[in-house]
Design a protein around this motif. Structure first.
Motif, PDB file in Angstrom:
ATOM      1  N   LYS A 157     138.691 119.115   5.736  1.00 58.38           N
ATOM      2  CA  LYS A 157     139.374 119.567   4.520  1.00 58.38           C
ATOM      3  C   LYS A 157     139.546 121.069   4.580  1.00 58.38           C
ATOM      4  CE  LYS A 157     138.936 119.781  -0.524  1.00 58.38           C
ATOM      5  NZ  LYS A 157     138.086 119.439  -1.695  1.00 58.38           N
ATOM      6  N   LYS A 158     140.734 121.540   4.232  1.00 55.74           N
ATOM      7  CA  LYS A 158     140.986 122.975   4.150  1.00 55.74           C
ATOM      8  C   LYS A 158     140.824 123.434   2.709  1.00 55.74           C
ATOM      9  CE  LYS A 158     144.285 126.665   5.171  1.00 55.74           C
ATOM     10  NZ  LYS A 158     145.583 127.040   5.780  1.00 55.74           N
ATOM     11  N   ILE A 159     140.075 124.515   2.517  1.00 56.63           N
ATOM     12  CA  ILE A 159     139.871 125.090   1.197  1.00 56.63           C
ATOM     13  C   ILE A 159     140.627 126.407   1.148  1.00 56.63           C
ATOM     14  CG2 ILE A 159     138.177 125.928  -0.469  1.00 56.63           C
ATOM     15  CD1 ILE A 159     136.510 124.005   2.007  1.00 56.63           C
ATOM     16  N   VAL A 160     141.735 126.438   0.427  1.00 59.78           N
ATOM     17  CA  VAL A 160     142.572 127.632   0.345  1.00 59.78           C
ATOM     18  C   VAL A 160     141.981 128.608  -0.665  1.00 59.78           C
ATOM     19  CG1 VAL A 160     144.853 128.549  -0.200  1.00 59.78           C
ATOM     20  CG2 VAL A 160     144.644 126.362   0.997  1.00 59.78           C
ATOM     21  N   VAL A 161     141.802 129.848  -0.230  1.00 66.54           N
ATOM     22  CA  VAL A 161     141.301 130.897  -1.119  1.00 66.54           C
ATOM     23  C   VAL A 161     142.458 131.738  -1.632  1.00 66.54           C
ATOM     24  CG1 VAL A 161     139.785 132.899  -1.331  1.00 66.54           C
ATOM     25  CG2 VAL A 161     139.127 130.981   0.126  1.00 66.54           C
ATOM     26  N   SER A 162     143.306 132.204  -0.723  1.00 66.44           N
ATOM     27  CA  SER A 162     144.464 133.008  -1.101  1.00 66.44           C
ATOM     28  C   SER A 162     145.484 132.935   0.022  1.00 66.44           C
ATOM     29  CB  SER A 162     144.042 134.461  -1.344  1.00 66.44           C
ATOM     30  OG  SER A 162     145.169 135.271  -1.634  1.00 66.44           O
ATOM     31  N   GLU A 163     146.749 132.733  -0.330  1.00 66.42           N
ATOM     32  CA  GLU A 163     147.795 132.645   0.677  1.00 66.42           C
ATOM     33  C   GLU A 163     148.052 134.014   1.313  1.00 66.42           C
ATOM     34  OE1 GLU A 163     151.255 130.873  -0.968  1.00 66.42           O
ATOM     35  OE2 GLU A 163     150.323 128.902  -1.232  1.00 66.42           O
TER      36      GLU A 163
END
Length: 214
Positions: free
Chosen positions: A128-134
């Protein structure tokens, strides 16, 4: 007392196991990138036999209990997972560029990746990828490691963390030319130092990582 042969291998690394050792030879060729890579074997001290597990790797990251080892294979540009208990090996297949893995106490590996973190379940193989900031670069902050062996760019390291304690991550936003600090705990991201153009390299915090001082 067991006598370990040195005619085929120059170095042996323990795995908290009375029977098996990691084995490799330092006289390996440089690969096409100019860096050193190695073939790493699992040596059976009872049978005096060695089985090649990793090929053309430059970094090995071990779990604290030595059950799991991650290796970065240069030619495939991917991480390989070996389960010492089951004697199985698998590729971690993803389009993400994964770096700096941390072996978590909940049987998962946490990687740095573009825009966030990448969690890989070492048992189930799910991810699973956990996006913090693009459009950002995410790195672990002041993460402790146990360097087992280091030769040029090739290294064996134990890098582990307790899932019950927050990890601190630094996020650099490319579009805004600033950076901020966050904690990661139980899959949740919490901002602790707001984004700022100032270059904050270090700060103080208590043992529970609940209070922070710049």
């Amino acid at each position: 007392m067991i006598e370990i042969p040195t005619d085929h291998f120059s170095d042996f690394i323990g795995m908290n196991d009375a029977r098996y050792l990691w084995a490799y030879h330092t006289d390996e060729e440089f690969n096409y990138t100019g860096y050193r890579s190695f073939n790493v074997f699992r040596y059976d001290t009872h049978k005096d036999k060695a089985e090649r597990i990793f090929e053309n790797v430059e970094e090995l990251v071990m779990s604290e209990n030595r059950r799991f080892t991650l290796a970065y294979r240069i030619d495939k540009k991917m991480w390989i997972l070996y389960d010492h208990f089951l004697n199985t090996i698998k590729d971690i297949e993803t389009t993400e560029k994964l770096t700096n893995p941390v072996m978590m106490s909940d049987q998962a590996a946490l990687f740095e990746c573009a825009d966030g973190l990448f969690r890989y379940d070492l048992i189930k193989g799910s991810s699973k990828k956990i996006v913090v900031s693009e459009n950002s670069k995410v790195t672990f902050h002041n993460l402790l490691r146990n360097m087992i062996y280091h030769l040029s760019n090739f290294k064996f390291v134990e890098r582990s963390a307790d899932t019950k304690k927050p990890l601190i991550i630094n996020v650099k936003r490319t579009d805004h030319n600033d950076n901020g600090y966050f904690t990661f705990l139980n899959g949740m991201i919490k901002n602790i130092i707001p984004y700022t153009p100032n270059r904050i390299k270090d700060f103080k915090y208590d043992k529970r990582k609940t209070k922070y001082l710049l």
